[in-house]
Design a protein around this motif. Structure first.
Motif, PDB file in Angstrom:
ATOM      1  N   ASP A   1       0.843  -1.208   0.000  1.00  0.00           N
ATOM      2  CA  ASP A   1       0.000   0.000   0.000  1.00  0.00           C
ATOM      3  C   ASP A   1       0.876   1.255   0.000  1.00  0.00           C
ATOM      4  N   GLU A   2       1.932   1.205   0.797  1.00  0.00           N
ATOM      5  CA  GLU A   2       2.814   2.365   0.919  1.00  0.00           C
ATOM      6  C   GLU A   2       3.496   2.695  -0.411  1.00  0.00           C
ATOM      7  N   GLU A   3       3.974   1.631  -1.086  1.00  0.00           N
ATOM      8  CA  GLU A   3       4.643   1.835  -2.379  1.00  0.00           C
ATOM      9  C   GLU A   3       3.663   2.397  -3.409  1.00  0.00           C
ATOM     10  N   GLN A   4       2.430   1.866  -3.380  1.00  0.00           N
ATOM     11  CA  GLN A   4       1.426   2.362  -4.325  1.00  0.00           C
ATOM     12  C   GLN A   4       1.135   3.841  -4.047  1.00  0.00           C
ATOM     13  N   THR A   5       1.065   4.204  -2.756  1.00  0.00           N
ATOM     14  CA  THR A   5       0.803   5.605  -2.399  1.00  0.00           C
ATOM     15  C   THR A   5       1.919   6.500  -2.934  1.00  0.00           C
TER      16      THR A   5
END
Ligand code: AMP
Ligand code: ZN
Length: 465
Positions: free
Chosen positions: A417-421
């Motif tokens: 999720d963090e990388e996508q953000t």
């Protein structure tokens, strides 16, 4: 408590004792590669993955064989329609099957034998059944197993053999067999088969479905091995027929433990290709559904219970996975003293994890213990700080349980999720022509091992190898 499995043969939870100390040999019925597998099929493969991973967790060496059925009526029908050879026709579905296994984090079996590579082995087994007089030929060049010559028939499915219309002749069947319950070992060539046939010592034709599992399991695992698995729909006739062929052919016991998983359902019905009520994994992934969340849904209900597939369950699974991953990320050791308290908590919960899974793979109990452990550690953290040693112990615990669950690490082909953000934020910065910010985010992603590539079609990413 000892490891025990519900054995379909005995209808009992039997203590598990491998034939060879420290080594488990198991056979799992694999896909018929005439189309993409649906997630119902993957429930069976995930149950087998849990079984395999847990046996390894217990310290066993596992040799698992999964067959690939690459010749049968449907394959011949569809390949002939497209004018392709069956090998060409099945290739793409076979490749897709392995891609799907990877996406779902299913560990590879040791051997994936294809039926068409094992015709001589099947012919040999059929020959020995013919020699023993248990198999017979019909006028169309087919060969059948004579069930009345194998008195133990029905022992797995617990069938009442007397009710199986003994002696009834089958007029309507395209193949002429003596009794309705007899089954084909070999199918004589007919016009519809077109170019699909093998010229063999037992005639021109192709193998029946059941014989491939008997021939290939004994080739790779020996005549007598530990575990055989499949979905409950495999119990009869497929596994019953495998037992008959193998035990009549070799005179030895075939398998010690028969494990079967219940079906994945959709609104009360079995998910199946023929009913048309199925989801393929790739369709779900195209809808941006996380493969690990699907793995979690299929894994987290006990394998002998029916499981109704819903998108609410996928959402709940995604939340559980996030909780586990966030917990791992939050672990920071502040001091170097070793309190021993955390080790005690972990030992207790690791024991629970093992005790519940020992009981016929009670996965809900095992997951319950994992979340209780996290809860207890979080409570401890409210008043105490973790030491570096504590953190190391917790990480070891998480890695150990994840060797069975395989949901903690973000798979290579997925973004967290963090990388996508971060990627979304960089897109935003680029849209606002804020190149400095876009470059900063690019560098940050690079430091996390993600390489971005901007093309006219958009931005793609890959992990650094
Ligand atoms: P098939 O390709 O139909 O031979 O199925 C391959 C495997 O998937 C077998 O072990 C089946 O028992 C299993 N299977 C098929 N449909 C389901 C379902 N809806 N739920 C669980 N397992 C299934
Ligand atoms: Zn099989």
């Amino acid at each position: 408590m000892a490891l025990r499995f519900y054995n379909t043969m005995t209808r009992n939870k039997d203590d598990f004792q491998p034939i060879q100390t420290g080594k488990v040999r198991m056979y799992t019925c694999g896909p018929t590669v005439y189309n993409y597998a649906h997630i119902g099929n993957f429930r069976a493969y995930i149950f087998e993955d849990l079984l395999r991973r847990y046996l390894k967790f217990k310290g066993y060496q596992v040799v698992q064989v999964m067959n690939i059925t690459d010749v049968d009526d449907k394959i011949i029908r569809d390949a002939n329609k497209t004018g392709k050879s069956i090998r060409e026709f099945t290739k793409s579905y076979q490749d897709a099957f392995f891609e799907d296994l990877d996406a779902l984090g299913i560990e590879r079996a040791e051997v994936y034998p294809a039926a068409t590579d094992h015709i001589p082995e099947m012919v040999n087994l059929i020959k020995s059944l013919l020699d023993k007089g248990i198999a017979y030929r019909t006028d169309d060049g087919s060969i059948y197993f004579r069930v009345s010559d194998y008195p133990a028939y029905g022992k797995l499915a617990h069938l009442n053999i007397a009710e199986m219309q003994r002696g009834a002749r089958v007029q309507s069947d395209e193949y002429e067999k003596e009794e309705i319950r007899d089954f084909a070992l070999w199918k004589g060539w007919k016009d519809d088969d077109g170019p699909v046939y093998w010229e063999t010592e037992i005639g021109k034709g192709r193998p029946g479905w059941h014989i491939e599992c008997s021939a290939m399991s004994s080739k790779y695992l020996g005549k007598h091995f530990d575990i055989h698995t499949g979905g409950v729909d495999n119990i009869f006739p497929h596994h019953e027929n495998e037992i008959a062929q193998s035990e009549a052919g070799t005179g030895e016991k075939f398998v010690n433990y028969w494990l079967h998983c219940e079906h994945l359902m959709v609104e009360g019905d079995k998910m199946s290709k023929s009913a048309g009520n199925f989801y393929r994994l790739r369709e779900l992934l195209d809808k941006e559904i996380d493969a690990t969340a699907i793995r979690y849904v299929l894994l987290s209900t006990h394998y002998r219970q029916k499981l109704n597939f819903t998108f609410d369950k996928v959402e709940a699974a995604a939340k559980s996975i996030t909780r586990l991953r966030d917990f791992k990320k939050s672990l920071i050791g502040n001091t170097i003293n070793d309190s021993q308290q955390i080790r005690k908590i972990i030992d207790k919960y690791l024991n629970d994890f093992e005790a519940t899974l020992d009981d016929d793979l009670n996965i809900s109990g095992a997951l319950g213990s994992v979340f209780s452990c996290i809860h207890e550690i979080n409570t401890f953290r409210e008043t105490n700080s973790l030491t570096e040693d504590d953190v190391q112990a917790i990480v070891e615990y998480l890695n150990r349980i994840d060797s069975v669950l395989n949901v903690l690490e973000v798979p290579e082909n997925q973004l967290s999720d963090e990388e996508q953000t971060l990627i979304d934020a960089r897109q935003q910065a680029r849209a606002e022509r804020n190149w400095a910010e876009a470059d900063r985010i690019r560098d940050e992603l690079l430091s996390r091992g993600i390489i971005l590539e901007d093309t006219p079609q958009g931005t793609s990413w890959k992990r650094k190898i």
